[in-house]
Design an enzyme around this catalytic site. Structure first.
Site: not given
Length: 397
Positions: A182, A207
């Site tokens: 991730d 994000k």
């Protein structure tokens, strides 16, 4: 001819076949793709995996431009798209495991990743073992003959531990285990996953890629060895995303470098200010020595961003509520990576459900901050006023 990262972020995915003579690739919305002849249809069917218009779920030129941009920036052979970061994580794992397999999952993973393993993977007969993010060489003892995936997240969710990704990757590859990361915090810019042995790099493009808190999007970029399987299995799962969201993410890439630099600059100023506060036990910012794995951050990362946490000396829920309530510039909300500053608190007792074996060794409340693009002085004033409320609440019981 190789390009620097800044140039890459400006030029990536801007092939003339996508831009069609304009600066930004146009938004192309489609379900049905029409073919002039049977021969054209057959050709498209054969080439459907190679950025060729075939059917809307396979993508349009807008999607192809973004996928190419992500592959250029992060590296690898191809990029699969998903409607969220959680979907990118779940479907990347699903693409490479089956009943009877085993996953090694970092204990500091994103909470929905843990829930996916504990619920969906368990239901499918896939076993998950959680490991300490700082385990290093010790990961060898947890590998089983049926281990298929080593999942990493660096820095870790909330508590910000930085992992030794090269060491973990080398050990995993000795056993033919796929390494997934991730890489949302690194954003594909501050950490280059394929230089350190990662096989599949996953991001919540929601994000920093998007950068404006207005899209939901996930990506998984893969090495050539695993790209065909990732692409085809995710297609079978029906994964597709809106071309409008992809367009916004592609536009976000153009300013990603300069935004990350400013987030990092603002964040470091506030992290250093917090480190001197009498209420603060320690700051968990990868750039500071007080953060676990700081030495790996210095070695492997080219920069930071605005997301970090700090730990208060005490756990006092009433005082913590007073701190959070009434903030002017810090919003209270999930996610991060946008232009705005955010604040959330996690009481020590919450880690009993968030962690399996790496429950952090501190007794105070953890505060996670995302530092946005506001004036640092305003943010510090906001926090200072919050600490005044915090101290007053402790004093008044």
């Amino acid at each position: 001819m190789p390009h620097g990262k800044k140039t890459q972020m400006v030029t990536a995915g801007r092939d003339p076949k996508w831009t069609q003579g304009v600066v930004n690739p146009p938004v192309q919305r489609a379900s049905t793709i029409l073919f002039d002849t049977v021969a054209d249809k057959k050709k498209a069917t054969i080439n459907r995996a190679n950025k060729t218009l075939f059917y809307g779920r396979r993508g349009t030129n807008t999607h192809f431009a973004f996928q190419q941009a992500m592959t250029e920036i992060e590296g690898g052979a191809g990029c699969a798209l998903f409607p969220s970061g959680a979907a990118a994580i779940a479907n990347s794992i699903l693409a490479f495991v089956e009943t009877g397999d085993h996953i090694l999952m970092v204990d500091t993973c994103y909470e929905p990743t843990r829930d996916f393993c504990n619920v969906i993977m368990k239901k499918m007969g896939v076993e998950t073992t959680y490991y300490d993010p700082m385990i290093g060489e010790g990961i060898r003892s947890l590998i089983q003959p049926n281990t298929k995936v080593l999942f990493t997240e660096s820095p870790g969710s909330i508590t910000m531990e930085v992992q030794d990704i090269p060491k973990l990757s080398n050990i995993a590859h000795e056993h033919d285990i796929i390494v997934m990361l991730d890489n949302t915090w690194g954003a594909g810019v501050n950490f280059s996953p394929f230089d350190y042995g990662v096989d599949i790099s996953i991001q919540a493009a929601t994000k920093y890629i998007g950068g404006h808190s207005d899209i939901m999007l996930g990506t998984a970029t893969s090495t050539a060895e695993h790209w065909d399987q990732l692409r085809e299995q995710c297609y079978l799962m029906g994964q597709c995303v809106s071309p409008d969201d992809v367009y916004m993410a592609l536009r976000g890439i153009r300013t990603l470098g300069i935004r990350l630099k400013q987030h990092d600059e603002n964040g470091l100023k506030i992290a250093n200010w917090l480190a001197k506060r009498p209420e603060v036990d320690h700051v968990r910012h990868p750039s500071l020595a007080s953060c676990p794995g700081h030495e790996f951050f210095k070695r492997d990362f080219s920069g930071g961003n605005g997301l970090f946490s700090f730990v208060l000396k005490h756990s006092h829920p009433k005082a913590t509520t007073a701190l959070l309530d009434g903030m002017t510039h810090f919003g209270m909300g999930y996610s991060w990576g946008g232009f705005e500053s955010l604040i959330l608190a996690t009481e020590p007792s919450s880690f009993n459900s968030l962690r399996t074996i790496a429950n952090p060794q501190f007794s105070g409340t953890l505060i996670r901050l995302h530092i946005g693009l506001e004036d640092v002085e305003d943010l510090i004033q906001d926090l200072e006023t919050g600490f005044e409320r915090y101290n007053a609440a402790i004093k008044n019981g």
